[in-house]
Design a protein around this motif. Structure first.
Motif, PDB file in Angstrom:
ATOM      1  N   MET A 192       0.846  -1.185   0.000  1.00  0.00           N
ATOM      2  CA  MET A 192       0.000   0.000   0.000  1.00  0.00           C
ATOM      3  C   MET A 192       0.887   1.242   0.000  1.00  0.00           C
ATOM      4  SD  MET A 192      -2.635   1.323   2.962  1.00  0.00           S
ATOM      5  CE  MET A 192      -4.027   0.307   2.498  1.00  0.00           C
ATOM      6  N   MET A 193       0.488   2.263  -0.726  1.00  0.00           N
ATOM      7  CA  MET A 193       1.213   3.531  -0.698  1.00  0.00           C
ATOM      8  C   MET A 193       0.820   4.261   0.586  1.00  0.00           C
ATOM      9  SD  MET A 193       1.249   4.897  -4.643  1.00  0.00           S
ATOM     10  CE  MET A 193      -0.527   4.825  -4.896  1.00  0.00           C
ATOM     11  N   ALA A 194       1.616   4.048   1.610  1.00  0.00           N
ATOM     12  CA  ALA A 194       1.248   4.514   2.945  1.00  0.00           C
ATOM     13  C   ALA A 194       1.192   6.034   3.051  1.00  0.00           C
ATOM     14  CB  ALA A 194       2.236   3.961   3.976  1.00  0.00           C
ATOM     15  N   ASN A 195       1.889   6.738   2.163  1.00  0.00           N
ATOM     16  CA  ASN A 195       1.938   8.199   2.254  1.00  0.00           C
ATOM     17  C   ASN A 195       0.930   8.884   1.324  1.00  0.00           C
ATOM     18  OD1 ASN A 195       3.097   7.646  -0.199  1.00  0.00           O
ATOM     19  ND2 ASN A 195       5.004   8.748   0.180  1.00  0.00           N
ATOM     20  N   SER A 196      -0.017   8.139   0.804  1.00  0.00           N
ATOM     21  CA  SER A 196      -0.962   8.691  -0.169  1.00  0.00           C
ATOM     22  C   SER A 196      -2.386   8.678   0.377  1.00  0.00           C
ATOM     23  CB  SER A 196      -0.910   7.878  -1.466  1.00  0.00           C
ATOM     24  OG  SER A 196      -1.905   8.319  -2.379  1.00  0.00           O
ATOM     25  N   ASP A 197      -3.183   9.649  -0.063  1.00  0.00           N
ATOM     26  CA  ASP A 197      -4.615   9.603   0.242  1.00  0.00           C
ATOM     27  C   ASP A 197      -5.392   8.957  -0.910  1.00  0.00           C
ATOM     28  OD1 ASP A 197      -4.694  11.483  -1.785  1.00  0.00           O
ATOM     29  OD2 ASP A 197      -5.498  13.099  -0.543  1.00  0.00           O
ATOM     30  N   GLU A 234     -14.280   7.673  -2.158  1.00  0.00           N
ATOM     31  CA  GLU A 234     -15.323   6.921  -1.474  1.00  0.00           C
ATOM     32  C   GLU A 234     -14.850   5.556  -0.985  1.00  0.00           C
ATOM     33  OE1 GLU A 234     -18.512   6.692  -4.257  1.00  0.00           O
ATOM     34  OE2 GLU A 234     -19.157   8.785  -3.949  1.00  0.00           O
ATOM     35  N   LYS A 235     -13.846   4.988  -1.647  1.00  0.00           N
ATOM     36  CA  LYS A 235     -13.464   3.604  -1.338  1.00  0.00           C
ATOM     37  C   LYS A 235     -12.092   3.456  -0.688  1.00  0.00           C
ATOM     38  CE  LYS A 235     -16.404   1.540  -4.876  1.00  0.00           C
ATOM     39  NZ  LYS A 235     -17.143   2.792  -5.169  1.00  0.00           N
ATOM     40  N   PHE A 236     -11.154   4.368  -0.970  1.00  0.00           N
ATOM     41  CA  PHE A 236      -9.781   4.130  -0.526  1.00  0.00           C
ATOM     42  C   PHE A 236      -9.161   5.254   0.288  1.00  0.00           C
ATOM     43  CE2 PHE A 236     -10.169   1.471  -4.401  1.00  0.00           C
ATOM     44  CZ  PHE A 236      -9.983   0.237  -3.800  1.00  0.00           C
ATOM     45  N   HIS A 237      -9.811   6.391   0.380  1.00  0.00           N
ATOM     46  CA  HIS A 237      -9.252   7.471   1.193  1.00  0.00           C
ATOM     47  C   HIS A 237      -9.026   6.973   2.619  1.00  0.00           C
ATOM     48  CE1 HIS A 237      -9.031  11.315   3.387  1.00  0.00           C
ATOM     49  NE2 HIS A 237      -8.612  11.821   2.241  1.00  0.00           N
ATOM     50  N   PRO A 238      -7.948   7.417   3.293  1.00  0.00           N
ATOM     51  CA  PRO A 238      -7.667   6.941   4.661  1.00  0.00           C
ATOM     52  C   PRO A 238      -8.807   7.141   5.648  1.00  0.00           C
ATOM     53  CG  PRO A 238      -5.762   8.077   3.771  1.00  0.00           C
ATOM     54  CD  PRO A 238      -6.870   8.276   2.786  1.00  0.00           C
ATOM     55  N   SER A 239      -9.717   8.059   5.360  1.00  0.00           N
ATOM     56  CA  SER A 239     -10.837   8.290   6.265  1.00  0.00           C
ATOM     57  C   SER A 239     -11.951   7.266   6.107  1.00  0.00           C
ATOM     58  CB  SER A 239     -11.410   9.696   6.054  1.00  0.00           C
ATOM     59  OG  SER A 239     -11.944   9.822   4.739  1.00  0.00           O
ATOM     60  N   VAL A 240     -11.860   6.445   5.060  1.00  0.00           N
ATOM     61  CA  VAL A 240     -12.892   5.430   4.824  1.00  0.00           C
ATOM     62  C   VAL A 240     -12.661   4.254   5.772  1.00  0.00           C
ATOM     63  CG1 VAL A 240     -13.871   3.834   3.133  1.00  0.00           C
ATOM     64  CG2 VAL A 240     -13.153   6.127   2.421  1.00  0.00           C
ATOM     65  N   GLY A 241     -13.712   3.814   6.439  1.00  0.00           N
ATOM     66  CA  GLY A 241     -13.600   2.714   7.373  1.00  0.00           C
ATOM     67  C   GLY A 241     -13.480   1.376   6.670  1.00  0.00           C
ATOM     68  N   ASN A 242     -13.261   0.336   7.458  1.00  0.00           N
ATOM     69  CA  ASN A 242     -13.118  -1.023   6.945  1.00  0.00           C
ATOM     70  C   ASN A 242     -13.651  -1.988   7.993  1.00  0.00           C
ATOM     71  OD1 ASN A 242     -10.597  -1.764   8.696  1.00  0.00           O
ATOM     72  ND2 ASN A 242     -10.032   0.147   7.662  1.00  0.00           N
ATOM     73  N   ASP A 247      -7.874   1.955  11.886  1.00  0.00           N
ATOM     74  CA  ASP A 247      -7.897   3.387  11.588  1.00  0.00           C
ATOM     75  C   ASP A 247      -6.637   3.770  10.825  1.00  0.00           C
ATOM     76  OD1 ASP A 247      -8.103   6.121  11.532  1.00  0.00           O
ATOM     77  OD2 ASP A 247      -8.521   6.345  13.687  1.00  0.00           O
ATOM     78  N   ARG A 248      -6.792   4.074   9.531  1.00  0.00           N
ATOM     79  CA  ARG A 248      -5.653   4.378   8.662  1.00  0.00           C
ATOM     80  C   ARG A 248      -5.344   5.867   8.596  1.00  0.00           C
ATOM     81  NH1 ARG A 248      -6.800   3.558   3.419  1.00  0.00           N
ATOM     82  NH2 ARG A 248      -9.047   3.620   3.776  1.00  0.00           N
ATOM     83  N   ARG A 249      -6.095   6.694   9.269  1.00  0.00           N
ATOM     84  CA  ARG A 249      -5.973   8.142   9.071  1.00  0.00           C
ATOM     85  C   ARG A 249      -4.595   8.686   9.436  1.00  0.00           C
ATOM     86  NH1 ARG A 249     -10.994  10.215  12.445  1.00  0.00           N
ATOM     87  NH2 ARG A 249     -10.170   8.557  13.791  1.00  0.00           N
ATOM     88  N   GLY A 250      -3.913   8.056  10.365  1.00  0.00           N
ATOM     89  CA  GLY A 250      -2.608   8.570  10.774  1.00  0.00           C
ATOM     90  C   GLY A 250      -1.432   7.935  10.070  1.00  0.00           C
ATOM     91  N   LEU A 251      -1.698   7.030   9.124  1.00  0.00           N
ATOM     92  CA  LEU A 251      -0.600   6.272   8.519  1.00  0.00           C
ATOM     93  C   LEU A 251       0.353   7.154   7.720  1.00  0.00           C
ATOM     94  CD1 LEU A 251       0.523   3.438   8.290  1.00  0.00           C
ATOM     95  CD2 LEU A 251      -0.936   3.064   6.287  1.00  0.00           C
ATOM     96  N   ARG A 252      -0.184   8.161   7.032  1.00  0.00           N
ATOM     97  CA  ARG A 252       0.688   9.044   6.239  1.00  0.00           C
ATOM     98  C   ARG A 252       1.668   9.796   7.118  1.00  0.00           C
ATOM     99  NH1 ARG A 252      -3.313  12.696   2.935  1.00  0.00           N
ATOM    100  NH2 ARG A 252      -4.614  12.274   4.751  1.00  0.00           N
ATOM    101  N   GLY A 253       1.237  10.172   8.311  1.00  0.00           N
ATOM    102  CA  GLY A 253       2.144  10.853   9.217  1.00  0.00           C
ATOM    103  C   GLY A 253       3.210   9.932   9.787  1.00  0.00           C
ATOM    104  N   LEU A 254       2.890   8.658   9.928  1.00  0.00           N
ATOM    105  CA  LEU A 254       3.853   7.701  10.456  1.00  0.00           C
ATOM    106  C   LEU A 254       4.910   7.327   9.427  1.00  0.00           C
ATOM    107  CD1 LEU A 254       1.343   5.318  12.302  1.00  0.00           C
ATOM    108  CD2 LEU A 254       2.943   6.925  13.377  1.00  0.00           C
TER     109      LEU A 254
END
Length: 379
Positions: A192-197, A234-242, A247-254
């Motif tokens: 996964m491109m961890a630094n991408s939205d 709608e499907k892949f943004h870090p704010s989209v649940g699974n 919770d993927r929202r902080g992955l880009r910062g990590l």
């Protein structure tokens, strides 16, 4: 091939169970029921100090690795048969590592993460974080090493094979737990491109600075970009649940970069050589292998799938961005010196005929790559 299915309870989350599938050769659990391909020798194999760990993505459970694991064991069995023909003692030529694949909390057959909000009270799609996942992974490995292998985790050579979000999780694990665990090699399958939205990969045709002459790729129009951005948002943004509630929202910062922070790797005596002047130097051993999807197959999956995104859009924007990301990953284990750096870097490999789930699309190729990585590492 059949692995042993085991239910584990981690000490820090005693109210929930993790489901793992494992093979531990040379232990009391190494029976012929573990590996149909090795019915005569599984129990007789010597215990291994290598632990091969498979990390899932968000979609496929641990069972997605079973066929690749089975084929890997067949490869090692062929080595055993050739050794017999040459009169070589089996344990010296056929090394079967400990093998472990598992479903994270909230995934597959494992229980939901007990730290997540109660869905009956709080219906938020967000629960545990990537840091929580790597903490769980470490607690699981500590438990497995003690309970099933009768070893200290620090005494094991761990090799991680990961797909999709499993790849950034492996990187976070390295940064969080080195040197408490010796991860000596990595096989990243379409990380996964961890630094991408996943939305900004495609230019916004309604942005003030949008220039059709520069920003539109061949065969792409503005409406196709709007549709693609909408689908990915709608499907892949870090704010989209699974369903896992990861919770993927902080992955880009990590992990804001694909090529850093560098993976911290153990340096053993066998990794050292001597220059002509007698100085010690690091021997180049590729420890990070990166495999990406087939561009055309991935583009076709997106076009024929529910998002109906034209192949020209994926090939014009997403695939080049993913390739650049993968190229950064290959440098995660590069040494600092200019002279030796490239020797530790293996160019990105492309899994021909494979989409994002490489272990599902070509388990034979994954099995060969696992065997090759282990042999390079002397395992």
């Amino acid at each position: 091939m059949k692995l042993q299915d085991i239910s584990l309870t981690l000490p820090h989350k005693p109210s929930a169970s993790l489901r793992i599938s494992a093979l531990f050769p040379g232990t009391s659990m190494s029976t012929s029921n573990f590996a149909d391909s090795l019915p005569d020798i599984a129990a007789a194999l010597p215990p291994s100090s290598t632990l091969l760990v498979f990390l899932n993505g968000l979609i496929l459970p641990r069972s997605s690795w079973f066929e690749a694991i089975s084929r890997f064991l067949r490869i090692r069995d062929k080595q055993r048969r050739r050794a017999y023909e040459d009169g070589i003692h089996v344990p010296e030529i056929m090394k079967i590592p400990n093998i472990l694949t598992y479903d994270r909390f909230g995934q597959g057959a494992s229980d939901p993460d007990p730290s997540d909000p109660d869905p009956a009270v709080d219906d938020t799609p967000y629960g545990h974080t990537p840091e929580d996942v790597v903490d769980d992974l470490h607690q699981m490995l500590l438990l497995v090493s003690r309970q099933f292998l009768a070893r200290d985790l620090k005494g094991l050579d761990v090799v991680i094979v990961a797909n999709s979000i499993g790849c950034p999780l492996a990187r976070l694990y390295n940064g969080r737990y080195f040197p408490d665990v010796r991860v000596v090699g990595y096989l990243f399958l379409d990380s996964m491109m961890a630094n991408s939205d996943f939305v900004s990969v495609f230019p916004d045709p309604d942005a003030p600075g949008f220039d059709p002459a520069k920003d539109l790729r061949e065969g792409v129009d503005e409406e196709a970009l709007r549709w693609t951005r909408k689908q990915f948002r709608e499907k892949f943004h870090p704010s989209v649940g699974n369903p896992e509630r990861l919770d993927r929202r902080g992955l880009r910062g990590l992990l804001p970069f694909s090529d850093k922070p560098r993976l911290r790797l153990p340096v053993d005596e066998q990794d050292q050589g001597t220059t002509r002047e007698g100085a010690r130097k690091r021997i180049a051993i590729p420890r990070v292998i990166v495999i990406g999807h087939d561009w055309d197959v991935f583009a076709e999956h997106n076009e024929k799938g529910p998002m109906s995104i034209p192949k020209a859009v994926i090939n014009g924007y997403m695939n080049p961005a993913w390739q650049r990301y993968n190229e950064g990953l290959t440098r995660l284990a590069a040494v600092d010196s200019e002279s030796d750096g490239d020797k530790n870097v293996v160019p990105v490999k492309i899994a021909k005929g494979c989409g994002h789930f490489i272990q599902k699309d070509d388990p034979e190729m994954v099995a060969r790559e696992v065997d090759l990585l282990l042999r390079r590492l002397g395992l």
